[in-house]
Scaffold this active site. Structure first.
Site, PDB file in Angstrom:
ATOM      1  N   LYS A 130     -12.065 -15.514   0.854  1.00 21.61           N
ATOM      2  CA  LYS A 130     -12.191 -14.834   2.152  1.00 21.61           C
ATOM      3  C   LYS A 130     -12.600 -13.400   1.894  1.00 21.61           C
ATOM      4  O   LYS A 130     -12.248 -12.828   0.863  1.00 21.61           O
ATOM      5  CB  LYS A 130     -10.841 -14.835   2.882  1.00 21.61           C
ATOM      6  CG  LYS A 130     -10.973 -14.676   4.370  1.00 21.61           C
ATOM      7  CD  LYS A 130     -11.185 -16.016   5.022  1.00 21.61           C
ATOM      8  CE  LYS A 130     -11.373 -15.917   6.511  1.00 21.61           C
ATOM      9  NZ  LYS A 130     -11.296 -17.252   7.141  1.00 21.61           N
ATOM     10  N   ASP A 170     -16.323 -15.282  10.560  1.00 19.38           N
ATOM     11  CA  ASP A 170     -14.922 -15.330  10.996  1.00 19.38           C
ATOM     12  C   ASP A 170     -14.862 -14.323  12.148  1.00 19.38           C
ATOM     13  O   ASP A 170     -15.899 -14.018  12.746  1.00 19.38           O
ATOM     14  CB  ASP A 170     -13.981 -14.964   9.828  1.00 19.38           C
ATOM     15  CG  ASP A 170     -12.529 -15.362  10.087  1.00 19.38           C
ATOM     16  OD1 ASP A 170     -12.181 -16.526   9.872  1.00 19.38           O
ATOM     17  OD2 ASP A 170     -11.742 -14.501  10.537  1.00 19.38           O
TER      18      ASP A 170
HETATM   19  N1  GLU Z   1     -13.787 -18.604   8.928  1.00 21.19           N
HETATM   20  C1  GLU Z   1     -13.696 -20.015   9.101  1.00 21.19           C
HETATM   21  C2  GLU Z   1     -12.336 -20.496   8.646  1.00 21.19           C
HETATM   22  O1  GLU Z   1     -11.368 -19.800   8.792  1.00 21.19           O
HETATM   23  C3  GLU Z   1     -14.858 -20.755   8.462  1.00 21.19           C
HETATM   24  C4  GLU Z   1     -15.062 -20.502   7.010  1.00 21.19           C
HETATM   25  C5  GLU Z   1     -16.348 -21.088   6.448  1.00 21.19           C
HETATM   26  O2  GLU Z   1     -17.074 -21.756   7.201  1.00 21.19           O
HETATM   27  O3  GLU Z   1     -16.587 -20.874   5.264  1.00 21.19           O
HETATM   28  O4  GLU Z   1     -12.155 -21.592   8.178  1.00 21.19           O
END
Ligand code: GLU
Length: 451
Positions: A130, A170
């Site tokens: 992340k 996100d």
């Molecule tokens: N931010 C989204 C999550 O919390 C998607 C992450 C992604 O697609 O890599 O899962």
């Protein structure tokens, strides 16, 4: 026996707290998982002796960097950016990028930790990561956002790659920001590759990626209700948030015959007892995404609704609830209110929206309660499918992808039942998700030895 062997849950959590001071969100996320994993590991010596949970709860690396940019008035602004690469035992690091003033290293470490289990649950080969920044996109011009994204990528590019780490969107990062970041990556590296997901359809994106998180959370909810021979027809739903996840969850609830009563943003929530129809959802999407307006303006467009400033919607009686805004938006008291008002199922669209008290309340009440790492995995799952399409250099059709999303959500539901069935008709989805996600990553780590 080695000195570190067989610490109990409390001893383990003391260590986590000591090693991660001032990181309450990260400690909370680890605690929620550790509560279930310690029980599961009780008779599994290898996980203990190889210190698997201790290793998953220590990110592979945390990259922190300065992001300088120039605002429209010519001022130099300085923000902090991060990428947390938590674990790549089962695939390249994968997880979104968040731009919000509440972003700290603790928030990104909790998100990367959660993502590790979530990605494992999808059944696709993705590790957990992340990233993000405390940059606040609110009130910024498109040019300012572009310059920020370019500056952010000017550092991030050296840490990512299609087989290394694949970021996505996100909170505060949608298609437009992914475009700016992909453009800058391509400009720096001269490499057109699937290094980000959530891309536009013309340049390597996947159909249904935008809808996937919200739709997936409702598919998961429908799967949970089906275990009680129920469906969504005629059910009332309380939803928080009004961004991509919330509006698509609302859309799918309406498609499956339910009635959506609320949406919210940081200013408060709107309650529309007539139901938030598809037409009204379209208005919200347009209003929030393109006009970047506030949810309170909904009541001017639709006078059947009321606006409740500074409040969350959990006091509105409902059959099902979907927290789709952000972490710790549903507290112990809210969980008690929901249960007392007869709410039968909760499917989390956001990451860790329920605090530990709330989690314990839902578990104790034995309602159908899905943690985000299971129920909101649809987004990253379609990201995984976007990566596959990029590797194949082709695009799959919408109906194929819709079916794959449904199958993946059902697969996650099955995994939760496998490890969370407590007998007597009660499924502990938190436990099921934690154990199923952990086991896959843990077994891969065992194969690699001590690394
Ligand atoms: N931010 C989204 C999550 O919390 C998607 C992450 C992604 O697609 O890599 O899962």
């Amino acid at each position: 026996m080695a000195v570190t062997d067989h610490v109990d849950l409390n001893g383990f959590m003391e260590g986590v707290k000591k090693r991660n001071p001032h990181q309450p969100e990260f400690v909370q996320a680890v605690q929620e998982v550790a509560e279930d994993i310690f029980e599961f590991m009780e008779d599994k010596e290898e996980y203990h002796s190889q210190q698997i949970l201790r290793r998953i709860a220590e990110p592979d690396r945390v990259v922190s960097f300065r992001v300088c940019w120039e605002d429209d008035a010519g001022n130099i602004r300085v923000q902090r950016g991060w990428r947390v690469q938590n674990n790549n035992a089962i695939g390249p690091y994968k997880g979104g990028i968040r731009f919000h003033p509440s972003v700290t290293e603790s928030v990104l470490k909790f998100l990367a930790f959660e993502q590790t289990f979530k990605n494992a649950l999808t059944g696709l080969p993705m590790g957990g990561g992340k990233g993000g920044s405390n940059f606040n996109p609110k009130g910024k011009s498109v040019r300012e956002i572009m310059r920020f994204c370019q500056s952010f990528m000017t550092e991030l590019y050296r840490h990512i790659g299609a087989d290394i780490d694949v970021p996505a969107g996100d909170i505060g990062v949608g298609g437009r920001e992914i475009g700016f970041m992909f453009g800058q990556y391509k400009r720096i590296t001269n490499n057109f590759t699937g290094v980000l997901t959530g891309k536009g359809l013309e340049w390597g994106g996947s159909l249904i990626r935008t809808e996937a998180t919200g739709y997936g959370a409702v598919y998961f909810l429908a799967n949970m209700l089906a275990t009680k021979d129920e469906d969504l027809v005629g059910k009332t739903a309380v939803i928080s948030g009004s961004g991509n996840v919330a509006t698509h969850a609302a859309e799918k609830i309406v498609q499956l015959g339910g009635k959506v009563l609320t949406l919210s943003d940081s200013g408060g929530f709107i309650h529309d007892p007539d139901g938030i129809t598809q037409e009204k959802i379209n208005w919200v999407k347009e209003h929030k995404t393109h006009r970047r307006g506030r949810i309170e303006e909904y009541v001017e467009a639709f006078p059947s609704a009321t606006f409740h400033a500074g409040k969350t919607p959990w006091g509105v009686p409902c059959d099902v609830a979907l927290p789709c805004a952000t972490q710790n938006e549903l507290l112990g008291e809210d969980a008690k209110t929901l249960v007392a008002n007869g709410c039968r199922a909760v499917s989390e669209g956001a990451n860790m929206p329920t605090d530990l008290d709330g989690v314990h309340t839902f578990k104790h009440a034995k309602i159908l309660y899905a943690p985000g790492k299971a129920s909101n995995a649809g987004g990253v799952a379609v990201s995984g499918l976007e990566m596959s399409q990029n590797s194949e250099r082709r695009s799959w059709k919408e109906d194929e992808l819709q079916q794959m999303l449904k199958d993946i959500m059902s697969g996650i539901h099955d995994s939760c039942i496998r490890y969370g069935d407590q007998g007597g008709g009660y499924i502990d989805y938190v436990k099921g998700a934690n154990i199923a996600g952990f086991k896959k990553v843990a077994d891969a780590m065992l194969a690699f030895g001590v690394v």
